[in-house]
Design a protein around this motif. Structure first.
Motif, PDB file in Angstrom:
ATOM      1  N   ASP A  39     -56.228  22.424  18.518  1.00 40.26           N
ATOM      2  CA  ASP A  39     -56.068  22.876  19.908  1.00 40.26           C
ATOM      3  C   ASP A  39     -55.586  24.321  19.963  1.00 40.26           C
ATOM      4  OD1 ASP A  39     -56.889  20.445  20.845  1.00 40.26           O
ATOM      5  OD2 ASP A  39     -54.872  19.662  21.170  1.00 40.26           O
ATOM      6  N   ALA A  40     -54.653  24.675  19.064  1.00 46.14           N
ATOM      7  CA  ALA A  40     -54.109  26.038  19.054  1.00 46.14           C
ATOM      8  C   ALA A  40     -55.198  27.060  18.737  1.00 46.14           C
ATOM      9  CB  ALA A  40     -52.969  26.141  18.044  1.00 46.14           C
ATOM     10  N   GLU A  41     -56.091  26.714  17.794  1.00 44.87           N
ATOM     11  CA  GLU A  41     -57.189  27.623  17.451  1.00 44.87           C
ATOM     12  C   GLU A  41     -58.184  27.735  18.595  1.00 44.87           C
ATOM     13  OE1 GLU A  41     -58.653  25.972  13.844  1.00 44.87           O
ATOM     14  OE2 GLU A  41     -57.045  26.807  12.589  1.00 44.87           O
ATOM     15  N   GLU A  42     -58.355  26.643  19.324  1.00 41.08           N
ATOM     16  CA  GLU A  42     -59.311  26.669  20.436  1.00 41.08           C
ATOM     17  C   GLU A  42     -58.833  27.594  21.553  1.00 41.08           C
ATOM     18  OE1 GLU A  42     -61.413  23.547  23.561  1.00 41.08           O
ATOM     19  OE2 GLU A  42     -60.592  22.808  21.665  1.00 41.08           O
ATOM     20  N   ILE A  43     -57.518  27.577  21.805  1.00 41.68           N
ATOM     21  CA  ILE A  43     -57.009  28.455  22.859  1.00 41.68           C
ATOM     22  C   ILE A  43     -56.579  29.819  22.301  1.00 41.68           C
ATOM     23  CG2 ILE A  43     -56.228  26.513  24.253  1.00 41.68           C
ATOM     24  CD1 ILE A  43     -53.358  27.208  23.435  1.00 41.68           C
ATOM     25  N   GLU A  44     -56.776  30.013  20.975  1.00 44.41           N
ATOM     26  CA  GLU A  44     -56.541  31.301  20.316  1.00 44.41           C
ATOM     27  C   GLU A  44     -55.097  31.785  20.478  1.00 44.41           C
ATOM     28  OE1 GLU A  44     -59.462  33.964  21.840  1.00 44.41           O
ATOM     29  OE2 GLU A  44     -61.123  32.967  20.831  1.00 44.41           O
ATOM     30  N   SER A  45     -54.150  30.874  20.250  1.00 46.97           N
ATOM     31  CA  SER A  45     -52.739  31.229  20.319  1.00 46.97           C
ATOM     32  C   SER A  45     -52.198  31.405  18.900  1.00 46.97           C
ATOM     33  CB  SER A  45     -51.939  30.146  21.053  1.00 46.97           C
ATOM     34  OG  SER A  45     -50.564  30.391  20.942  1.00 46.97           O
ATOM     35  N   LEU A  46     -51.998  32.658  18.486  1.00 49.96           N
ATOM     36  CA  LEU A  46     -51.515  32.934  17.130  1.00 49.96           C
ATOM     37  C   LEU A  46     -50.127  32.348  16.900  1.00 49.96           C
ATOM     38  CD1 LEU A  46     -52.648  36.633  16.543  1.00 49.96           C
ATOM     39  CD2 LEU A  46     -53.534  34.591  15.426  1.00 49.96           C
ATOM     40  N   GLU A  47     -49.288  32.406  17.909  1.00 48.66           N
ATOM     41  CA  GLU A  47     -47.927  31.887  17.749  1.00 48.66           C
ATOM     42  C   GLU A  47     -47.936  30.391  17.488  1.00 48.66           C
ATOM     43  OE1 GLU A  47     -43.903  31.688  17.354  1.00 48.66           O
ATOM     44  OE2 GLU A  47     -45.195  33.459  17.358  1.00 48.66           O
ATOM     45  N   LEU A  48     -48.768  29.658  18.229  1.00 51.53           N
ATOM     46  CA  LEU A  48     -48.849  28.209  18.024  1.00 51.53           C
ATOM     47  C   LEU A  48     -49.539  27.886  16.695  1.00 51.53           C
ATOM     48  CD1 LEU A  48     -49.704  26.972  21.627  1.00 51.53           C
ATOM     49  CD2 LEU A  48     -47.546  26.726  20.398  1.00 51.53           C
ATOM     50  N   ILE A  49     -50.495  28.711  16.298  1.00 50.86           N
ATOM     51  CA  ILE A  49     -51.123  28.515  14.984  1.00 50.86           C
ATOM     52  C   ILE A  49     -50.082  28.715  13.884  1.00 50.86           C
ATOM     53  CG2 ILE A  49     -52.811  29.477  13.361  1.00 50.86           C
ATOM     54  CD1 ILE A  49     -54.570  30.153  15.811  1.00 50.86           C
ATOM     55  N   ARG A  50     -49.248  29.727  14.048  1.00 46.75           N
ATOM     56  CA  ARG A  50     -48.194  29.978  13.048  1.00 46.75           C
ATOM     57  C   ARG A  50     -47.259  28.781  12.925  1.00 46.75           C
ATOM     58  NH1 ARG A  50     -43.072  30.875  13.012  1.00 46.75           N
ATOM     59  NH2 ARG A  50     -42.920  30.966  15.282  1.00 46.75           N
ATOM     60  N   GLN A  72     -50.380  28.289   3.100  1.00 48.21           N
ATOM     61  CA  GLN A  72     -49.404  29.382   3.058  1.00 48.21           C
ATOM     62  C   GLN A  72     -50.105  30.739   3.188  1.00 48.21           C
ATOM     63  OE1 GLN A  72     -46.083  28.887   2.889  1.00 48.21           O
ATOM     64  NE2 GLN A  72     -45.745  31.089   3.113  1.00 48.21           N
ATOM     65  N   ASP A  73     -51.265  30.872   2.517  1.00 47.25           N
ATOM     66  CA  ASP A  73     -52.031  32.123   2.629  1.00 47.25           C
ATOM     67  C   ASP A  73     -52.469  32.369   4.073  1.00 47.25           C
ATOM     68  OD1 ASP A  73     -51.738  32.616  -0.058  1.00 47.25           O
ATOM     69  OD2 ASP A  73     -53.685  31.768  -0.625  1.00 47.25           O
ATOM     70  N   GLU A  74     -52.945  31.291   4.719  1.00 49.20           N
ATOM     71  CA  GLU A  74     -53.335  31.416   6.132  1.00 49.20           C
ATOM     72  C   GLU A  74     -52.137  31.822   6.980  1.00 49.20           C
ATOM     73  OE1 GLU A  74     -55.596  28.238   7.923  1.00 49.20           O
ATOM     74  OE2 GLU A  74     -56.308  27.589   5.956  1.00 49.20           O
ATOM     75  N   LEU A  75     -50.990  31.212   6.654  1.00 53.81           N
ATOM     76  CA  LEU A  75     -49.775  31.505   7.406  1.00 53.81           C
ATOM     77  C   LEU A  75     -49.394  32.974   7.280  1.00 53.81           C
ATOM     78  CD1 LEU A  75     -47.384  30.510   9.086  1.00 53.81           C
ATOM     79  CD2 LEU A  75     -46.239  29.854   6.959  1.00 53.81           C
ATOM     80  N   ILE A  76     -49.529  33.526   6.083  1.00 55.18           N
ATOM     81  CA  ILE A  76     -49.197  34.942   5.864  1.00 55.18           C
ATOM     82  C   ILE A  76     -50.119  35.842   6.703  1.00 55.18           C
ATOM     83  CG2 ILE A  76     -49.236  36.803   4.152  1.00 55.18           C
ATOM     84  CD1 ILE A  76     -48.323  34.690   2.076  1.00 55.18           C
ATOM     85  N   GLU A  77     -51.416  35.497   6.731  1.00 52.11           N
ATOM     86  CA  GLU A  77     -52.359  36.288   7.533  1.00 52.11           C
ATOM     87  C   GLU A  77     -52.003  36.234   9.017  1.00 52.11           C
ATOM     88  OE1 GLU A  77     -56.353  35.144   6.820  1.00 52.11           O
ATOM     89  OE2 GLU A  77     -56.289  35.492   4.646  1.00 52.11           O
ATOM     90  N   VAL A  78     -51.660  35.028   9.473  1.00 51.75           N
ATOM     91  CA  VAL A  78     -51.313  34.870  10.890  1.00 51.75           C
ATOM     92  C   VAL A  78     -50.043  35.649  11.213  1.00 51.75           C
ATOM     93  CG1 VAL A  78     -50.558  33.218  12.651  1.00 51.75           C
ATOM     94  CG2 VAL A  78     -52.478  32.658  11.151  1.00 51.75           C
ATOM     95  N   LYS A  79     -49.062  35.584  10.303  1.00 48.74           N
ATOM     96  CA  LYS A  79     -47.814  36.323  10.531  1.00 48.74           C
ATOM     97  C   LYS A  79     -48.070  37.829  10.583  1.00 48.74           C
ATOM     98  CE  LYS A  79     -44.363  33.084   8.737  1.00 48.74           C
ATOM     99  NZ  LYS A  79     -43.350  32.830   7.695  1.00 48.74           N
ATOM    100  N   ASP A  80     -48.974  38.297   9.704  1.00 44.94           N
ATOM    101  CA  ASP A  80     -49.316  39.722   9.737  1.00 44.94           C
ATOM    102  C   ASP A  80     -49.925  40.103  11.088  1.00 44.94           C
ATOM    103  OD1 ASP A  80     -48.381  40.116   7.188  1.00 44.94           O
ATOM    104  OD2 ASP A  80     -50.346  39.958   6.225  1.00 44.94           O
ATOM    105  N   SER A  81     -50.815  39.242  11.562  1.00 48.10           N
ATOM    106  CA  SER A  81     -51.445  39.508  12.867  1.00 48.10           C
ATOM    107  C   SER A  81     -50.410  39.480  13.986  1.00 48.10           C
ATOM    108  CB  SER A  81     -52.541  38.467  13.144  1.00 48.10           C
ATOM    109  OG  SER A  81     -53.557  38.539  12.179  1.00 48.10           O
ATOM    110  N   LEU A  82     -49.495  38.507  13.879  1.00 48.13           N
ATOM    111  CA  LEU A  82     -48.443  38.420  14.890  1.00 48.13           C
ATOM    112  C   LEU A  82     -47.534  39.640  14.852  1.00 48.13           C
ATOM    113  CD1 LEU A  82     -47.352  34.668  14.790  1.00 48.13           C
ATOM    114  CD2 LEU A  82     -48.191  35.920  16.774  1.00 48.13           C
ATOM    115  N   PHE A  83     -47.276  40.116  13.626  1.00 42.60           N
ATOM    116  CA  PHE A  83     -46.436  41.319  13.493  1.00 42.60           C
ATOM    117  C   PHE A  83     -47.105  42.504  14.183  1.00 42.60           C
ATOM    118  CE2 PHE A  83     -45.417  45.255  11.209  1.00 42.60           C
ATOM    119  CZ  PHE A  83     -44.039  45.295  11.410  1.00 42.60           C
ATOM    120  N   ASP A  84     -48.421  42.633  13.964  1.00 41.68           N
ATOM    121  CA  ASP A  84     -49.152  43.727  14.615  1.00 41.68           C
ATOM    122  C   ASP A  84     -49.100  43.576  16.135  1.00 41.68           C
ATOM    123  OD1 ASP A  84     -49.777  44.787  12.158  1.00 41.68           O
ATOM    124  OD2 ASP A  84     -51.757  43.845  12.053  1.00 41.68           O
ATOM    125  N   GLN A  85     -49.263  42.335  16.589  1.00 42.05           N
ATOM    126  CA  GLN A  85     -49.208  42.082  18.030  1.00 42.05           C
ATOM    127  C   GLN A  85     -47.830  42.400  18.593  1.00 42.05           C
ATOM    128  OE1 GLN A  85     -50.365  38.150  19.171  1.00 42.05           O
ATOM    129  NE2 GLN A  85     -52.552  38.530  18.911  1.00 42.05           N
TER     130      GLN A  85
END
Length: 641
Positions: free
Chosen positions: A362-373, A396-409
């Motif tokens: 569901d989180a990926e469908e609504i494109e919420s990086l915070e909820l994906i994290r 964990q690798d996916e989590l790191i990518e998401v955190k990087d994106s969240l950091f940029d955001q």
């Protein structure tokens, strides 16, 4: 575990309650607060035709949106489709506005913005100011939900400007609340509270229980966020009292949830459960899925804080289907993550992983990086618990990518927020000026009305004494005329004195110049003691040019006619020398270069040079008339004085 539960649910839950309360209490501009029952509307829909059918579809959409968002959107789409074929411009614009608003509330922001933009275009074309304001606020809400506070504020401030220009105090609190909310999100609590207090003051002055409830809830939560729980409870009870004056029980149930949260903050769990249970009962009686789900989640949080995770899980499982029906997808995801975390603690690892995956989808469908994290964090823990290190590493690798994106955001958002704060301050200054102007206009208007009243009261007395006043006025006018005549004569006399003195200076200096020339002639003819005597005489002549007595006498006459001229000039151009002040005064009198040279005891070429330097200091163009410039300086100086 309790701390994690609070972090992922408490803040968002409160936000949902507040937003829901605003939706519940908001009065539809087109249809009013009391909508007919859904079954009755459906029956009317079968027999309605064309524009009447569109109006019923819009009513149905508004009626069911709290319990079934998808159905509400479906009704709204049908209204738009039909309005494109048969409706007038205003109803067509309202159909687009309603659909855009609902799509935004359901997380479908791009499509929602398209419909809201079309609604705004239509309303601007037909000049429907009230509808333009409503649409601006809908667009502001859309950007607010996306976290784009800078853009949201632009639309809210535009709506505020229009309302204030229309003196529309009735709808003003709603916009003030939204601006306050964004300031609160930006961490500017003092500004947020000031907007909330102004909104509450207006709604109480208008005795509008609907607005009082909304504004009191917002203000209470602001005080709660700065740690003033007692003030927060006091204001929340104002909201509760106001909700009891409203039809229906939605508002009361929402406010009870808020009161429950305030008691929870004080660790008064019994009082919190009591308030929340009352809210749950009201929600169930109304068949309000959204409020019932929020109540269940609130109870779940209370159990979590008392370390009863099993009870928390059970209440969340009951809440999830209700959140789904209400279109509150983020709440569904948050609840799944919390249940998954509880499963991890109880040892139900497989169930935890499955529940987390549902939430992640569901989180990926609504494109919420915070909820994906958050989902990836829970999922990583689950894989580690069962020893699936390969999947744990991938997650964990996916989590790191998401955190990087969240950091940029986050970094981008921080920059945006800084810009927003600056723009907010600028806008608030503009609003303060507008408000001050309106207050001044109101004071003038009131003073005018009072003046008219006083004129009416004393009118008879004025009439009886009018003849005496007229005679007195005539005498005063005659005295004034005589004074003006005398002043004119005095001025004329002083001008003559100044002119005479100027001519005297010219004649005197001409004579001295002629005497000097004669002495020079004699010096070339004679020698010895005679030459020395003549030299002394010539020195005496030269000295007479520099004497200040004539200048002081001239200055005295000059300032009697041109009051404060030298003060004005020195204040504006402090670097001017005494000779340059003299040259300015002579230019003011429009004396020729030759006359000026004679008075100052220098050659005409020296006067031209001195005038050139004076122009440079005064920063005036060569072609500009120096006399006119001096006259203008005097005029401006007198106006300032």
């Amino acid at each position: 575990m309790v701390k994690y539960s609070e972090n992922i649910s408490h803040g968002y839950l409160r936000s949902c309650v507040i937003c829901g309360l605003i939706l519940i209490l908001s009065v539809s501009h087109l249809y009013g607060q009391l909508a007919p029952k859904t079954d009755s509307l459906k029956a009317q829909l079968q027999e309605a035709r064309e524009e009447q059918r569109i109006e019923i579809l819009l009513k149905l959409s508004d009626q069911v949106r709290r319990s079934d968002m998808e159905a509400a959107i479906d009704y709204a789409r049908k209204a738009v489709d039909l309005s494109e074929r048969v409706a007038g411009e205003e109803l067509r614009g309202e159909s687009h506005r309603n659909l855009g608003r609902l799509l935004s509330m359901n997380g479908k922001h791009p499509v929602g913005l398209q419909h809201l933009s079309e609604a705004k275009r239509i309303f601007e074309q037909i000049g429907a100011q009230d509808k333009i304001v409503a649409t601006l606020e809908n667009v502001g809400a859309l950007y607010r939900r996306q976290g784009d506070y800078s853009t949201a504020l632009e639309y809210y401030y535009d709506a505020l400007d229009l309302k204030e220009k229309q003196n529309n105090e009735t709808d003003l609190p709603h916009t003030l609340i939204n601006i306050g909310y964004i300031n609160e999100k930006l961490g500017q609590m003092s500004k947020a509270i000031s907007f909330y207090e102004r909104a509450l003051e207006i709604s109480q002055r208008n005795d509008n229980p609907n607005d009082i409830a909304i504004n009191a809830v917002q203000l209470s939560n602001a005080y709660d966020s700065i740690g003033d729980n007692d003030q927060a409870l006091e204001i929340m009870n104002i909201a509760l009292d106001a909700s009891k004056r409203l039809p229906g029980e939605h508002a009361m149930a929402s406010i009870l949830l808020e009161i429950s949260e305030l008691y929870r903050n004080e660790k008064s769990y019994d009082l919190a459960k009591e308030a929340n249970s009352e809210a749950l009962e009201l929600a169930q009686n109304m068949s309000d899925n959204r409020l019932e789900a929020l109540s269940l989640k609130n109870i779940a949080t209370l159990h979590a804080e008392q370390n009863n995770l099993e009870a928390q899980t059970n209440y969340l499982l009951q809440a999830i289907p209700l959140f789904e029906k209400s279109g509150m997808r983020e709440e569904v995801i948050q609840s799944r993550y919390q249940i998954a975390s509880n499963y991890l603690i109880s040892g139900s690892i497989t169930e935890s992983i499955e529940m987390t995956k549902h939430g992640l989808d569901d989180a990926e469908e609504i494109e919420s990086l915070e909820l994906i994290r958050k989902g990836l964090e829970v999922l990583t823990k689950g894989y580690k618990k069962i020893g699936d290190l390969e999947n744990a590493l991938l997650t964990q690798d996916e989590l790191i990518e998401v955190k990087d994106s969240l950091f940029d955001q986050t970094r981008s958002r921080q920059i945006t927020e800084m810009q927003t704060k600056y723009e907010t301050e600028q806008k608030e200054q503009e609003i303060a000026l507008l408000q001050k102007e309106r207050e001044q206009q109101a004071m003038l208007r009131n003073a005018f009305l009072i003046g008219i009243l006083l004129i009416g009261i004393i009118g008879i007395l004025v009439y009886n004494r009018q003849r005496l006043k007229i005679k007195k006025k005539q005498t005063e006018l005659e005295n004034t005329r005589l004074k003006e005549q005398q002043l004119e004569q005095d001025l004329e006399f002083k001008n003559k004195q100044l002119t005479t003195h100027s001519l005297h200076l010219v004649q005197k200096n001409e004579a001295m110049k002629e005497l000097k020339e004669k002495i020079n002639e004699m010096r070339h003819k004679d020698n010895g003691n005679v030459n020395r005597s003549l030299q002394k005489l010539q020195n005496l002549v030269d000295y007479s040019y520099s004497l200040d007595e004539d200048w002081e006498q001239f200055r005295l006459y000059f300032e009697e006619v041109h009051d404060h001229f030298f003060d004005i000039l020195k204040k504006k151009y402090p670097d001017l020398t005494p000779n340059e002040l003299r040259l300015s005064a002579l230019a003011k009198l429009n004396l020729s270069i030759k006359e000026t040279a004679t008075i100052m005891g220098i050659t005409p070429n020296s006067v031209k040079t001195a005038r050139y330097r004076l122009r440079k200091k005064l920063d005036i163009e060569t072609e500009e008339n120096l006399t006119e410039f001096m006259m203008e300086i005097e005029k401006k100086g007198k106006k300032l004085n």
